[in-house]
Scaffold this active site. Structure first.
Site, PDB file in Angstrom:
ATOM      1  N   SER A   7       0.841  -1.195   0.000  1.00 20.70           N
ATOM      2  CA  SER A   7       0.000   0.000   0.000  1.00 20.70           C
ATOM      3  C   SER A   7       0.874   1.243   0.000  1.00 20.70           C
ATOM      4  O   SER A   7       1.596   1.508   0.967  1.00 20.70           O
ATOM      5  CB  SER A   7      -0.908   0.002   1.229  1.00 20.70           C
ATOM      6  OG  SER A   7      -1.588   1.235   1.321  1.00 20.70           O
ATOM      7  N   HIS A  31      -1.213  -1.167  -4.233  1.00 18.46           N
ATOM      8  CA  HIS A  31      -2.515  -0.843  -3.669  1.00 18.46           C
ATOM      9  C   HIS A  31      -2.586   0.659  -3.422  1.00 18.46           C
ATOM     10  O   HIS A  31      -1.727   1.236  -2.746  1.00 18.46           O
ATOM     11  CB  HIS A  31      -2.711  -1.599  -2.354  1.00 18.46           C
ATOM     12  CG  HIS A  31      -4.109  -1.544  -1.831  1.00 18.46           C
ATOM     13  ND1 HIS A  31      -5.136  -2.320  -2.348  1.00 18.46           N
ATOM     14  CD2 HIS A  31      -4.659  -0.810  -0.835  1.00 18.46           C
ATOM     15  CE1 HIS A  31      -6.239  -2.068  -1.683  1.00 18.46           C
ATOM     16  NE2 HIS A  31      -5.989  -1.140  -0.757  1.00 18.46           N
ATOM     17  N   ASP A  33      -4.993   3.529  -1.936  1.00 25.92           N
ATOM     18  CA  ASP A  33      -6.167   3.844  -1.131  1.00 25.92           C
ATOM     19  C   ASP A  33      -6.656   5.253  -1.443  1.00 25.92           C
ATOM     20  O   ASP A  33      -5.951   6.230  -1.173  1.00 25.92           O
ATOM     21  CB  ASP A  33      -5.842   3.745   0.360  1.00 25.92           C
ATOM     22  CG  ASP A  33      -5.633   2.316   0.812  1.00 25.92           C
ATOM     23  OD1 ASP A  33      -6.511   1.485   0.525  1.00 25.92           O
ATOM     24  OD2 ASP A  33      -4.597   2.027   1.439  1.00 25.92           O
ATOM     25  N   MET A  35      -9.229   7.967  -0.405  1.00 27.75           N
ATOM     26  CA  MET A  35     -10.113   8.336   0.706  1.00 27.75           C
ATOM     27  C   MET A  35     -10.656   9.753   0.496  1.00 27.75           C
ATOM     28  O   MET A  35      -9.930  10.624   0.024  1.00 27.75           O
ATOM     29  CB  MET A  35      -9.346   8.287   2.027  1.00 27.75           C
ATOM     30  CG  MET A  35      -8.608   6.995   2.297  1.00 27.75           C
ATOM     31  SD  MET A  35      -7.762   7.098   3.904  1.00 27.75           S
ATOM     32  CE  MET A  35      -6.672   5.690   3.776  1.00 27.75           C
ATOM     33  N   HIS A  64      -8.457   1.182  -4.411  1.00 29.42           N
ATOM     34  CA  HIS A  64      -9.470   0.916  -3.392  1.00 29.42           C
ATOM     35  C   HIS A  64     -10.207   2.219  -3.105  1.00 29.42           C
ATOM     36  O   HIS A  64      -9.644   3.131  -2.494  1.00 29.42           O
ATOM     37  CB  HIS A  64      -8.750   0.376  -2.150  1.00 29.42           C
ATOM     38  CG  HIS A  64      -9.646   0.131  -0.978  1.00 29.42           C
ATOM     39  ND1 HIS A  64      -9.138  -0.119   0.282  1.00 29.42           N
ATOM     40  CD2 HIS A  64     -10.999   0.090  -0.846  1.00 29.42           C
ATOM     41  CE1 HIS A  64     -10.143  -0.296   1.130  1.00 29.42           C
ATOM     42  NE2 HIS A  64     -11.276  -0.167   0.475  1.00 29.42           N
ATOM     43  N   MET A  66     -12.381   4.228  -1.101  1.00 32.75           N
ATOM     44  CA  MET A  66     -13.025   4.411   0.201  1.00 32.75           C
ATOM     45  C   MET A  66     -13.757   5.743   0.175  1.00 32.75           C
ATOM     46  O   MET A  66     -13.442   6.672   0.931  1.00 32.75           O
ATOM     47  CB  MET A  66     -11.975   4.421   1.317  1.00 32.75           C
ATOM     48  CG  MET A  66     -11.075   3.232   1.385  1.00 32.75           C
ATOM     49  SD  MET A  66      -9.974   3.397   2.836  1.00 32.75           S
ATOM     50  CE  MET A  66      -8.720   2.219   2.420  1.00 32.75           C
ATOM     51  N   MET A 139     -11.625  -6.094   4.745  1.00 29.58           N
ATOM     52  CA  MET A 139     -10.852  -5.208   5.601  1.00 29.58           C
ATOM     53  C   MET A 139     -10.647  -5.883   6.955  1.00 29.58           C
ATOM     54  O   MET A 139     -11.606  -6.280   7.609  1.00 29.58           O
ATOM     55  CB  MET A 139     -11.571  -3.870   5.796  1.00 29.58           C
ATOM     56  CG  MET A 139     -11.679  -3.017   4.533  1.00 29.58           C
ATOM     57  SD  MET A 139     -10.076  -2.548   3.844  1.00 29.58           S
ATOM     58  CE  MET A 139      -9.328  -1.658   5.217  1.00 29.58           C
ATOM     59  N   ASP A 177      -6.820  -6.577   3.730  1.00 25.32           N
ATOM     60  CA  ASP A 177      -6.147  -5.297   3.927  1.00 25.32           C
ATOM     61  C   ASP A 177      -6.263  -4.874   5.388  1.00 25.32           C
ATOM     62  O   ASP A 177      -7.370  -4.706   5.897  1.00 25.32           O
ATOM     63  CB  ASP A 177      -6.793  -4.240   3.017  1.00 25.32           C
ATOM     64  CG  ASP A 177      -6.117  -2.888   3.099  1.00 25.32           C
ATOM     65  OD1 ASP A 177      -5.131  -2.743   3.848  1.00 25.32           O
ATOM     66  OD2 ASP A 177      -6.580  -1.959   2.406  1.00 25.32           O
TER      67      ASP A 177
END
Length: 217
Positions: A7, A31, A33, A35, A64, A66, A139, A177
């Site tokens: 990540s 990965h 993320d 957000m 990913h 979020m 998660m 994750d």
């Protein structure tokens, strides 16, 4: 073979390129993320950084989302290079959106589609989408912060999902994750995980490449 997805949220933001090249040389995916400060408390990456990373990456970009209303941004992330795109079932719940519709949107871009859930969402809620998705993201911490402690009950959740897939004779990737390291990678693989996201355990290691190797082995 177990795939490792470092990540980049745990990378060196002042100089990301060496971390990106390390991932290319040693890992299977990167990965990313995303957000928004709404679905989860923090804010992270957007399109400009994802696009810049895509120019360097040779392994697939695992994005990913979020974020609330992820369907608004799927096509654009695919265009900047995302090969895998996951969204949260909780985001669909909040908006009254059919997850099957979102899965189809991801697949229409040519990316692989995944559904993610937090630890407080019953894993059985993923069962209706086993035939539709390419992968699930379990998660093992609550989405939104790096460096959290692994939630041990996640192992049983993975087993439950894998058992249901086996019952149906369907093979799908299970990504995990949160709090993943060489200390629990084998346990997760034995439970049914096929892709492991690791942040702190890779980038805070003295030798990140060796940390990846130990998780895979």
């Amino acid at each position: 073979m177990l795939k490792i997805a470092p990540s980049i949220l745990s990378g060196n933001f002042l100089n990301l390129e060496p971390d990106l090249r390390m991932i290319n040389d040693n890992a299977d995916l990167i990965h990313i993320d995303v957000m928004d400060g709404s679905l989860v408390p923090n804010i992270s990456f957007g399109f400009p950084l994802a696009e810049a990373m895509a120019k360097v990456m040779t392994v697939p970009m695992d994005v990913h989302l979020m974020i609330v209303n992820p369907w608004k941004y799927i096509e654009r992330f695919a265009k900047v290079g995302a090969g895998l795109i996951s969204f949260h079932l909780e985001a669909c719940d909040q908006a009254g959106k059919d997850p099957s519709e979102v899965i189809a949107m991801v697949k229409a871009t040519g990316a692989k589609a995944g559904i993610a859930i937090n630890p407080d969402v019953p894993v059985e809620r993923l069962f209706p989408y086993i035939e539709e998705v390419d992968f699930f993201l379990i998660m093992s911490v609550f989405a939104g912060f790096g460096g959290q402690k692994f939630i041990e009950e996640s192992v049983d959740r993975i087993k439950t999902l894998k058992t249901e897939m086996d019952r149906r004779g369907i093979v799908r990737d299970i990504e995990v994750d949160g709090g993943v390291s060489s200390a629990n990678s084998r346990i997760l693989a034995d439970a049914g995980a096929t892709m492991l996201v690791a942040g702190s355990s890779v980038f805070k290691a003295e030798d990140p490449a060796q940390a990846i190797k130990e998780m895979r082995d």
